[in-house]
Design a protein around this motif. Structure first.
Motif, short mmCIF file in Angstrom:
data_model
loop_
_atom_site.label_atom_id
_atom_site.label_comp_id
_atom_site.label_asym_id
_atom_site.label_seq_id
_atom_site.Cartn_x
_atom_site.Cartn_y
_atom_site.Cartn_z
N LYS A 32 -14.37 4.64 -2.75
CA LYS A 32 -14.45 3.63 -3.81
C LYS A 32 -15.63 2.69 -3.56
O LYS A 32 -16.38 2.36 -4.48
CB LYS A 32 -13.14 2.85 -3.87
N ASP A 59 0.83 -1.21 0.00
CA ASP A 59 0.00 0.00 0.00
C ASP A 59 0.86 1.26 0.00
O ASP A 59 0.48 2.28 -0.57
CB ASP A 59 -0.90 0.02 1.24
N GLU A 96 -10.55 4.36 0.02
CA GLU A 96 -11.20 3.04 0.01
C GLU A 96 -12.70 3.17 0.27
O GLU A 96 -13.51 2.52 -0.39
CB GLU A 96 -10.55 2.15 1.07
#
Length: 537
Positions: free
Chosen positions: A130, A50, A127
């Motif tokens: 999304k 990440d 995230e």
């Protein structure tokens, strides 16, 4: 937990980062380390992390070249530049490649941990966004699909006139008036061993058939837009839509129906018949194509089961009388019912009696089905007008239709029924009850004009249908509810403006407009001058 790769040619720096940063409280795991950009790129390709924390000056491949490659190949990886050189040029290059985080050696533990917190928070936000976006796309697709099916069902059952569907609504639903449409009707034959008491088993079988149809459609959606509409206890309508330039539409639709019938026979052993309507243009062709499919099934009633029949096929075989079904009259009657044009309704029915019934001598069963279709439209209007307490149920009406012993007596029964409906509709639109309703609407406006109000809200308060109330208001007053509300509010605004004590935006809010610009536009459209000019008069 997030993952990170540490990249530096100095092992002491690597060891210090591993041992002194509180990785676990940060929800970050050190996935791997590398001594230069070349080694790091191999490890990242094998298992992308990440986050990457990298030095700039390293042998073989330096940090800037590594960042450039990461930006090309792994743009979602967050990068931290950890360098002992305060070179502005290096920072400019790194920023050009999307780097937002920098730590100048020797950075303190707290500085590095603070940067890590910012990155993990940013990744969490990305995230979440999304997931929300994905969920929105799924729900939007489901909503649009349900909206399309609802619109198509209303058009199929003639509860909605195609002329009332705006271009804007079609565009919102991803549809266009320039399209070709075919409606097919699939009639399932309830097995003889399933009695009326076995309703649950029949519904399960019907549900299974619906699943098989939907799975079959999914394999054919690239060629056509296909919608399955549940129209009765034992039948489904299939609406197939393509753009106007599509070739071989009828062949593709026939192939779809063939596959559909074979799948139901194979998996459920359930007998059926399918009738395919003629190809039509635009949404206005949906109802006529549906009537074609119904007419085809009626003509195929004594033909072989588990087969597909087209309108043209049975017409060519003269199994469908060319002058048998009064399509144009039926379309006119349904539109007239929606418009509540009681005078014209009787005129059309007189034409049906004098021209179609006398000249064609149709069988009683055929006329019964036509009368039931008309009654179905009437009862939907009756329910909308909240007259069900005073009217018989649809099942009672159907029973009376079937009890008429001849075509002539059935025609007389229908005329009497239509005359009664016309008279009651006229009373609804012009009688005392209507005036009381309109008076209540006006009183509501007088009491709450300074608040946000809508006709739907008033209809709920009065326990009537909103569409009926809207039509009634215009019929009685000669203007729409919105026009009346705007004029009432502007009259109030003029009274306030005469005192010359309030600003325009304050007056706007005092008469129920939250947007002062819109208030000014409405004021000028009604009075011919702006609110400020009116206040200065």
């Amino acid at each position: 937990m997030r993952s990170i790769i540490l990249i530096d040619d100095d092992q002491n720096v690597i060891d210090a980062l591993i041992n002194h940063i509180s990785w676990e409280p940060l929800s970050i795991k050190v996935q791997d380390v590398a001594r230069n950009g070349e080694e790091a790129l191999k490890k990242i390709k094998n298992n992308p992390p990440d986050i990457v924390l990298t030095d700039v000056y390293m042998p073989k491949v330096d940090g800037l070249h590594l960042i450039k490659e990461l930006q090309k190949q792994f743009p979602t990886i967050s990068v931290i530049v950890h360098s002992g050189y305060d070179h502005f040029e290096n920072a400019k290059v790194a920023m050009r490649y999307g780097v937002k985080y920098f730590c100048l050696k020797p950075a303190t533990v707290s500085e590095i941990e603070e940067v890590m917190k910012e990155i993990t928070q940013e990744l969490d936000i990305i995230e979440t966004e999304k997931k929300l976006y994905q969920q929105f796309n799924v729900e939007q697709k489901q909503y649009l699909n349900l909206s399309k099916k609802a619109l198509l069902k209303d058009l199929l059952l003639n509860r909605l006139a195609s002329i009332s569907v705006t271009d804007e609504k079609l565009e919102l639903l991803g549809m266009t008036k320039k399209m070709k449409v075919i409606v097919s009707t699939l009639s399932l034959f309830r097995p003889h061993y399933l009695r009326k008491s076995d309703e649950r088993e029949w519904q399960l079988m019907k549900f299974s058939a619906e699943n098989i149809m939907n799975e079959t459609f999914e394999r054919n959606m690239e060629e056509m837009d296909i919608y399955l509409i549940d129209t009765s206890d034992s039948s489904f309508s299939i609406v197939s839509i393509v753009n106007e330039s599509f070739q071989d539409f009828e062949k593709c639709n026939q192939r779809l129906l063939n596959e559909l019938v074979q799948n139901i026979l194979f998996y459920l052993k359930l007998s059926l018949q399918a009738g395919i309507g003629r190809i039509k243009d635009g949404i206005e062709g949906i109802y006529p194509s549906y009537l074609d499919s119904q007419k085809t099934l009626e003509a195929a009633e004594h033909q072989e089961i588990n087969q597909i029949y087209t309108f043209d096929e049975l017409h060519d075989q003269q199994l469908v009388p060319s002058n048998g079904y009064p399509f144009e009259w039926m379309l006119d009657i349904q539109l007239i019912i929606q418009k509540k044009d009681y005078k014209q309704l009787l005129v059309i029915w007189t034409s049906v009696e004098n021209e179609w019934l006398k000249n064609n001598h149709p069988p009683l069963l055929f006329v019964q089905q036509i009368c039931i279709s008309i009654m179905s439209g009437l009862h939907m209007e009756i329910e909308e007008l909240n007259r069900m307490n005073n009217m018989e149920t649809m099942s009672d009406t159907v029973l009376k239709i079937y009890n008429q012993p001849s075509v002539n007596q059935l025609a007389m029964f229908m005329r009497q029924y239509l005359e009664n409906w016309s008279m009651q509709t006229k009373e609804e639109l012009t009688g005392g009850k209507s005036n009381r309703l309109i008076k209540q609407v006006k009183e509501y406006v007088h009491d709450y004009y300074d608040q946000e109000i809508s006709l739907s809200e008033i209809a709920n308060q009065l326990f009537v249908n909103k569409n009926y109330l809207s039509q009634l208001f215009k019929k009685v007053t000669g203007e729409t509810f919105v026009t009346y509300l705007n004029h009432y509010r502007i009259d109030k605004a003029k009274e306030i403006l005469k005192n010359n004590q309030w600003m325009v935006y304050e007056v706007s809010e005092m008469v129920g407009y939250q947007n002062s610009t819109y208030f000014s536009q409405v004021f000028k459209s009604i009075t011919g001058i702006s609110p400020s000019d009116y206040g200065n008069m």
